[in-house]
Design an enzyme around this catalytic site. Structure first.
Site, PDB file in Angstrom:
ATOM      1  N   ASN A 229       0.848  -1.204   0.000  1.00 22.30           N
ATOM      2  CA  ASN A 229       0.000   0.000   0.000  1.00 22.30           C
ATOM      3  C   ASN A 229       0.881   1.250   0.000  1.00 22.30           C
ATOM      4  O   ASN A 229       2.103   1.154  -0.059  1.00 22.30           O
ATOM      5  CB  ASN A 229      -0.957  -0.031   1.194  1.00 22.30           C
ATOM      6  CG  ASN A 229      -0.187  -0.107   2.500  1.00 22.30           C
ATOM      7  OD1 ASN A 229       0.593   0.778   2.835  1.00 22.30           O
ATOM      8  ND2 ASN A 229      -0.373  -1.206   3.241  1.00 22.30           N
ATOM      9  N   ASP A 298      -4.022  -6.553   5.165  1.00 27.86           N
ATOM     10  CA  ASP A 298      -4.978  -7.434   5.843  1.00 27.86           C
ATOM     11  C   ASP A 298      -4.896  -8.863   5.323  1.00 27.86           C
ATOM     12  O   ASP A 298      -5.234  -9.805   6.033  1.00 27.86           O
ATOM     13  CB  ASP A 298      -6.408  -6.897   5.645  1.00 27.86           C
ATOM     14  CG  ASP A 298      -6.634  -5.636   6.457  1.00 27.86           C
ATOM     15  OD1 ASP A 298      -6.145  -5.595   7.610  1.00 27.86           O
ATOM     16  OD2 ASP A 298      -7.262  -4.682   5.941  1.00 27.86           O
ATOM     17  N   ASP A 332      -4.013 -10.161  13.081  1.00 30.53           N
ATOM     18  CA  ASP A 332      -4.201  -8.752  13.450  1.00 30.53           C
ATOM     19  C   ASP A 332      -3.221  -8.424  14.578  1.00 30.53           C
ATOM     20  O   ASP A 332      -3.390  -8.883  15.722  1.00 30.53           O
ATOM     21  CB  ASP A 332      -5.656  -8.509  13.880  1.00 30.53           C
ATOM     22  CG  ASP A 332      -5.939  -7.022  13.995  1.00 30.53           C
ATOM     23  OD1 ASP A 332      -5.130  -6.308  14.622  1.00 30.53           O
ATOM     24  OD2 ASP A 332      -6.950  -6.568  13.439  1.00 30.53           O
ATOM     25  N   PHE A 349      -4.372   3.014  14.863  1.00 25.19           N
ATOM     26  CA  PHE A 349      -4.751   4.047  13.897  1.00 25.19           C
ATOM     27  C   PHE A 349      -5.873   3.445  13.058  1.00 25.19           C
ATOM     28  O   PHE A 349      -5.925   2.226  12.881  1.00 25.19           O
ATOM     29  CB  PHE A 349      -3.571   4.413  12.988  1.00 25.19           C
ATOM     30  CG  PHE A 349      -2.725   5.539  13.514  1.00 25.19           C
ATOM     31  CD1 PHE A 349      -2.004   5.398  14.686  1.00 25.19           C
ATOM     32  CD2 PHE A 349      -2.660   6.749  12.827  1.00 25.19           C
ATOM     33  CE1 PHE A 349      -1.222   6.427  15.175  1.00 25.19           C
ATOM     34  CE2 PHE A 349      -1.884   7.796  13.300  1.00 25.19           C
ATOM     35  CZ  PHE A 349      -1.168   7.636  14.474  1.00 25.19           C
TER      36      PHE A 349
HETATM   37  O1  PMT Z   1       2.905   6.088   6.591  1.00 24.96           O
HETATM   38  P1  PMT Z   1       2.318   7.399   6.149  1.00 24.96           P
HETATM   39  O2  PMT Z   1       2.496   7.636   4.674  1.00 24.96           O
HETATM   40  O3  PMT Z   1       2.823   8.562   6.970  1.00 24.96           O
HETATM   41  O4  PMT Z   1       0.749   7.338   6.383  1.00 24.96           O
HETATM   42  C1  PMT Z   1       0.218   7.268   7.658  1.00 24.96           C
HETATM   43  C2  PMT Z   1      -0.983   6.305   7.733  1.00 24.96           C
HETATM   44  C3  PMT Z   1      -2.114   6.848   6.884  1.00 24.96           C
HETATM   45  C4  PMT Z   1      -0.572   4.912   7.240  1.00 24.96           C
HETATM   46  C5  PMT Z   1      -1.371   6.213   9.236  1.00 24.96           C
HETATM   47  O5  PMT Z   1      -1.710   7.478   9.695  1.00 24.96           O
HETATM   48  C6  PMT Z   1      -2.561   5.283   9.448  1.00 24.96           C
HETATM   49  O6  PMT Z   1      -3.712   5.662   9.357  1.00 24.96           O
HETATM   50  N1  PMT Z   1      -2.247   4.020   9.767  1.00 24.96           N
HETATM   51  C7  PMT Z   1      -3.217   2.912   9.913  1.00 24.96           C
HETATM   52  C8  PMT Z   1      -3.430   2.264   8.590  1.00 24.96           C
HETATM   53  C9  PMT Z   1      -4.319   1.045   8.653  1.00 24.96           C
HETATM   54  O7  PMT Z   1      -3.891  -0.017   8.271  1.00 24.96           O
HETATM   55  O8  PMT Z   1      -5.487   1.206   9.186  1.00 24.96           O
HETATM   56  P2  PMT Z   1      -6.591   0.018   9.380  1.00 24.96           P
HETATM   57  O9  PMT Z   1      -7.836   0.746   9.682  1.00 24.96           O
HETATM   58  O10 PMT Z   1      -6.563  -0.918   8.241  1.00 24.96           O
HETATM   59  O11 PMT Z   1      -6.073  -0.760  10.662  1.00 24.96           O
HETATM   60  C10 PMT Z   1      -6.485  -0.417  11.988  1.00 24.96           C
HETATM   61  C11 PMT Z   1      -5.369  -0.658  12.964  1.00 24.96           C
HETATM   62  O12 PMT Z   1      -5.079  -2.061  13.009  1.00 24.96           O
HETATM   63  C12 PMT Z   1      -4.075   0.030  12.612  1.00 24.96           C
HETATM   64  O13 PMT Z   1      -3.511   0.502  13.812  1.00 24.96           O
HETATM   65  C13 PMT Z   1      -3.216  -1.064  11.993  1.00 24.96           C
HETATM   66  O14 PMT Z   1      -1.825  -0.847  12.232  1.00 24.96           O
HETATM   67  C14 PMT Z   1      -3.722  -2.282  12.747  1.00 24.96           C
HETATM   68  N2  PMT Z   1      -3.623  -3.551  12.017  1.00 24.96           N
HETATM   69  C15 PMT Z   1      -4.338  -3.775  10.879  1.00 24.96           C
HETATM   70  C16 PMT Z   1      -4.281  -5.003  10.265  1.00 24.96           C
HETATM   71  C17 PMT Z   1      -3.467  -6.003  10.815  1.00 24.96           C
HETATM   72  N3  PMT Z   1      -3.367  -7.186  10.243  1.00 24.96           N
HETATM   73  N4  PMT Z   1      -2.766  -5.771  11.928  1.00 24.96           N
HETATM   74  C18 PMT Z   1      -2.834  -4.574  12.545  1.00 24.96           C
HETATM   75  O15 PMT Z   1      -2.182  -4.352  13.565  1.00 24.96           O
END
Ligand code: PMT
Length: 430
Positions: A229, A298, A332, A349
């Site tokens: 991504n 994911d 996750d 986040f």
């Molecule tokens: O890196 P940059 O270019 O500065 O951009 C910053 C950002 C946009 C990446 C950052 O600010 C941000 O929003 N990060 C979270 C991105 C994300 O994957 O969001 P999500 O809604 O899909 O996941 C929710 C949370 O679960 C996140 O904290 C993620 O790290 C975590 N996660 C998700 C999937 C997974 N398999 N394991 C996880 O830990």
């Protein structure tokens, strides 16, 4: 107040911030001069490191008569510096560079001879040269025979050093190696380490260990192709710097990005979500706060191939001009961290393109988080790969918007907010 949480507390798993890491991120140049107390320097290095300091040792020739550089090298984990005019040592880290490296030069034990040379501005060996060249503060822990300590010339030298604002740790009074009794013993290493820590102001997150995930992950299709991504890592790296500046000891687990490692931050590079999962769970023993900034894939390819997939592949992956990949869910990471015992204060986040706050609130509950930072990634001026961001921070019974600003500024605001909630949780837990 006890500094371990009570057994019946609902937050009993959270380790309290204490003086354990009062020297986290601090660099100490330890000068060792010739005297019987030099053997205590070995213990002093361990006590300084226990408090989180990075220690580099400089020994005078006389000090090496009492304890070997090899011992102090093994304990400090860094090469020991012994001579001023050594081309090899200068090429590795020159004396001026070493003087700039330190946040403090502590001379322990400081002999009467060394104190005299220091007081009169000599630069005739490595240690005195460093003291002259240093921009950082200096401190000394004298150790000598009680009569030497009391001598007029030594007391005049001490007065000169004190007039320059150089802290004097000790000496203690008591029985001496030579059989005399009186002032002149070097203070014990534990006391010296704590006096050293006391020279640095406590910061918002002093004593706190923070692990941050950053950047994207890459999920291999074959050796030349992957799914990933647009995350650049900028937000996570900015958070690592802000947390370090607030006094935390920071571990940064990063996917593939093109960013330099922030100074005084421990970086672990990973590629896939599974790698990031392993590194994150592996860091949990040393984690009080976990912040998941990474954009973790994911899904991964179920059967990624060891050889490059050819267009004419006949294994069923490519058929009629279509490539078919089966994707399976990745673990996750942040949810696994939040369900771990002991549980760190866990911040996620949420990157969303619509109904941002609502989805973020659902994620807080589903992943068992203490806080989530909602990021609208439908806008091109914020979120992925931009230098700016704007977020809404959400916790179970409240929220706060942080308006458009540089990622560095957003990171500083986030660190303040996270620290406040983390400390509040601690207070409630006691
Ligand atoms: O890196 P940059 O270019 O500065 O951009 C910053 C950002 C946009 C990446 C950052 O600010 C941000 O929003 N990060 C979270 C991105 C994300 O994957 O969001 P999500 O809604 O899909 O996941 C929710 C949370 O679960 C996140 O904290 C993620 O790290 C975590 N996660 C998700 C999937 C997974 N398999 N394991 C996880 O830990």
């Amino acid at each position: 107040m006890p500094d371990t949480p009570q057994q019946d507390s609902p937050q009993q798993n959270i380790a309290p911030p204490d003086s354990r890491l009062a020297l986290a991120n601090r660099r100490i140049v330890l000068g060792v001069t010739g005297g019987i107390a030099a053997y205590k320097s070995a213990e002093l290095i361990r006590r300084l490191k226990d408090l989180g300091a990075d220690v580099r040792v400089v020994m005078t020739p006389a000090a090496q008569e009492f304890i070997t550089p090899l011992t102090l090298q093994a304990l400090s984990g860094n090469p020991v510096h012994t001579t001023l005019l050594d081309t090899e040592a200068e090429a590795a880290m020159g004396h001026i560079e070493l003087a700039r490296w330190g946040d403090l030069i502590l001379v322990a034990p400081a002999s009467a001879d060394f104190l005299a040379r220091m007081a009169h501005g000599h630069g005739n060996d490595l240690l005195t040269t460093l003291c002259l060249a240093a921009r950082c503060p200096l401190a000394v822990a004298p150790a000598m025979n009680q009569a030497m300590w009391a001598s007029r010339s030594n007391q005049d030298n001490i007065a000169l050093l004190q007039a320059r604002g150089i802290p004097l740790f000790g000496p203690a009074a008591g029985e001496q190696a030579c059989g005399d009794v009186g002032p002149g013993r070097m203070l014990e290493p534990t006391e010296l380490a704590h006096l050293t820590a006391g020279l640095f102001p406590r910061q918002l997150l002093t004593g706190t260990r923070i692990t941050i995930t950053a950047g994207p992950t890459r999920e291999a299709i074959d050796p030349v192709r992957y799914i990933s991504n647009h995350s650049s890592g900028k937000m996570g790296f900015a958070l690592a710097e802000a947390a370090r500046d607030a006094g935390a000891q920071v571990t940064l687990i990063s996917g593939p990005v093109h960013l330099p490692t922030p100074d005084r931050v421990q970086r672990i590079d990973v590629v896939s979500a599974q790698d990031m999962y392993d590194a994150s769970l592996g860091a949990l023993k040393q984690t009080d706060i976990f912040i998941a900034t990474a954009a973790v894939a994911d899904f991964r390819v179920e059967n990624s191939r060891n050889q490059k997939i050819k267009k004419q592949d006949n294994s069923g992956t490519i058929q009629d001009g279509r490539m078919t990949l089966t994707l399976v869910e990745n673990p996750d990471i942040v949810a696994a961290v939040a369900s771990h015992s002991p549980k760190p204060f866990t911040v996620g986040f949420a990157a969303e393109t619509q109904d941002v706050e609502n989805y973020a609130r659902q994620k807080i509950a589903r992943k068992g988080l203490d806080m989530i930072v909602a990021n609208d990634v439908s806008r091109s001026d914020i979120g992925f790969n931009s230098d700016q961001n704007a977020v809404t921070v959400i916790w179970p019974d409240g929220q706060q918007a942080i308006d458009l600003a540089s990622k560095a500024q957003i990171a500083r605001d986030l660190v303040t907010l996270i620290a406040t909630h983390y400390q509040q949780q601690h207070k409630n837990a006691r």
